[in-house]
Design an enzyme around this catalytic site. Structure first.
Site, PDB file in Angstrom:
ATOM      1  N   TYR A 137       0.860  -1.187   0.000  1.00  0.00           N
ATOM      2  CA  TYR A 137       0.000   0.000   0.000  1.00  0.00           C
ATOM      3  C   TYR A 137       0.894   1.234   0.000  1.00  0.00           C
ATOM      4  O   TYR A 137       1.479   1.593   1.018  1.00  0.00           O
ATOM      5  CB  TYR A 137      -0.898  -0.062   1.238  1.00  0.00           C
ATOM      6  CG  TYR A 137      -1.861   1.080   1.456  1.00  0.00           C
ATOM      7  CD1 TYR A 137      -2.081   2.081   0.517  1.00  0.00           C
ATOM      8  CD2 TYR A 137      -2.578   1.146   2.655  1.00  0.00           C
ATOM      9  CE1 TYR A 137      -2.969   3.111   0.757  1.00  0.00           C
ATOM     10  CE2 TYR A 137      -3.477   2.166   2.899  1.00  0.00           C
ATOM     11  CZ  TYR A 137      -3.662   3.152   1.957  1.00  0.00           C
ATOM     12  OH  TYR A 137      -4.540   4.171   2.206  1.00  0.00           O
ATOM     13  N   LYS A 167      -1.256  -1.084  -4.121  1.00  0.00           N
ATOM     14  CA  LYS A 167      -2.321  -0.082  -4.034  1.00  0.00           C
ATOM     15  C   LYS A 167      -1.618   1.260  -4.102  1.00  0.00           C
ATOM     16  O   LYS A 167      -0.943   1.681  -3.162  1.00  0.00           O
ATOM     17  CB  LYS A 167      -3.126  -0.208  -2.745  1.00  0.00           C
ATOM     18  CG  LYS A 167      -4.207   0.872  -2.653  1.00  0.00           C
ATOM     19  CD  LYS A 167      -4.790   1.045  -1.264  1.00  0.00           C
ATOM     20  CE  LYS A 167      -5.743   2.242  -1.269  1.00  0.00           C
ATOM     21  NZ  LYS A 167      -6.233   2.595   0.072  1.00  0.00           N
TER      22      LYS A 167
END
Length: 305
Positions: A137, A167
């Site tokens: 992330y 992400k």
């Protein structure tokens, strides 16, 4: 490894007035997101105040989301922690309860400043749940980890077998696209900025994304993808412009985590306060936010229930 198609929601963590975790709304929460076209959830991340939860609270939330998830609804568990041993416990737990995947941002402390440091961090967590796809992330505004994501992909390639992708919550469309193109699209690049979904579609990416404003503007964000798929570019632009108008409002009220969570209350789905040190909105701020939302006809557009 399967790539995500469609949008995954980053849900808020429901709290009681005394700031205890409230599991009761999650079943209705999951049903609402599914109804509005979301393909799953990425729980206990930044929108969910994950770093402010105990390990036990994070596990309880993961279990409740797994119980509530409709068939085919993906549950991805954010397991990042400043304590790597806690991350390993959370990853093992996610695998045990049958989560679809796991993910982690870089810890806010200690500061990670080298690719090898980040790779080792991800490698340790991913190895704790080898059967699950692992997503890094990338949100440097939260943790100061402004390392090259292309360099990260090169470093994990062949080293972390279950590294699924990133992400990507950052402003560099160029870097995002370079990552997407790496080895003919080997890794899943999940778009993480709701305000630029259309730009990534135009570059050939954004087949999947993880969104925060999809909690209360889910249909609007899904419509960007739907319009694009039908070749309705003007429709997609209109939906993206509206998404930015909503984001402009929450930016006046401490962003998605605080302002966005209060929008849920205005929609009749009260998820409680934010934990300290977040500064919760006052009643006066709520009234002003309602006025701004009414000015963009939000309550007719949202229609989340």
């Amino acid at each position: 490894m399967e790539k995500i198609i469609g949008l995954i929601d980053a849900p808020f963590t429901p709290f009681k007035d005394n700031f205890d975790v409230n599991l009761e709304p999650i079943a209705a929460y999951a049903a609402m997101l599914y109804k509005n076209g979301l393909k799953g959830v990425f729980i206990n991340g930044s929108s969910g105040e994950g770093y402010m939860l105990t390990v036990e609270e994070r596990m309880a939330l993961a279990e409740e989301w797994m119980k509530a998830a409709p068939e085919g609804f993906k549950v991805i568990v954010h397991v990042g922690s400043c304590c790597l041993r806690d991350s390993v416990r959370l990853a093992e737990h996610a695998a045990k309860i049958g989560a679809w995947g796991i993910g982690s941002m870089a810890p806010p402390f200690p500061h990670i400043g080298q690719i090898e440091e980040l790779v080792k961090y991800c490698e340790t967590i991913a190895a704790a749940a080898p059967s699950l796809p692992f997503y890094y992330y990338h949100i440097p505004a939260f943790n100061g980890c402004y390392l090259s994501m292309l360099d990260l992909l090169k470093a994990v390639d062949g080293r972390i077998p279950n590294f699924a992708g990133i992400k990507y919550t950052f402003e560099s469309l160029y870097e995002y696209n370079q990552c997407r193109l790496y080895k003919d699209g080997k890794f899943d690049m999940l778009h993480g900025q709701d305000e630029t979904i259309l730009a990534e579609l135009a570059l050939g990416g954004a087949q999947g994304g993880i969104c925060g404003t999809s909690n209360y503007n889910g249909r609007g964000l899904v419509s960007i993808l739907d319009c694009w798929a039908k070749g309705d570019i003007e429709g997609a632009r209109s939906c993206q412009d509206y998404a930015q108008a909503v984001i402009n409002v929450i930016c006046h009220f401490r962003g998605n985590i605080v302002g966005g969570k209060r929008i849920m209350k205005l929609l009749g789905f009260d998820l409680g306060p934010n934990r300290v040190p977040f500064q919760n909105m006052t009643d006066e701020e709520e009234a002003r936010m309602r006025q701004e939302l009414e000015a963009i006809d939000f309550f007719n557009h949202a229609n989340v229930f």
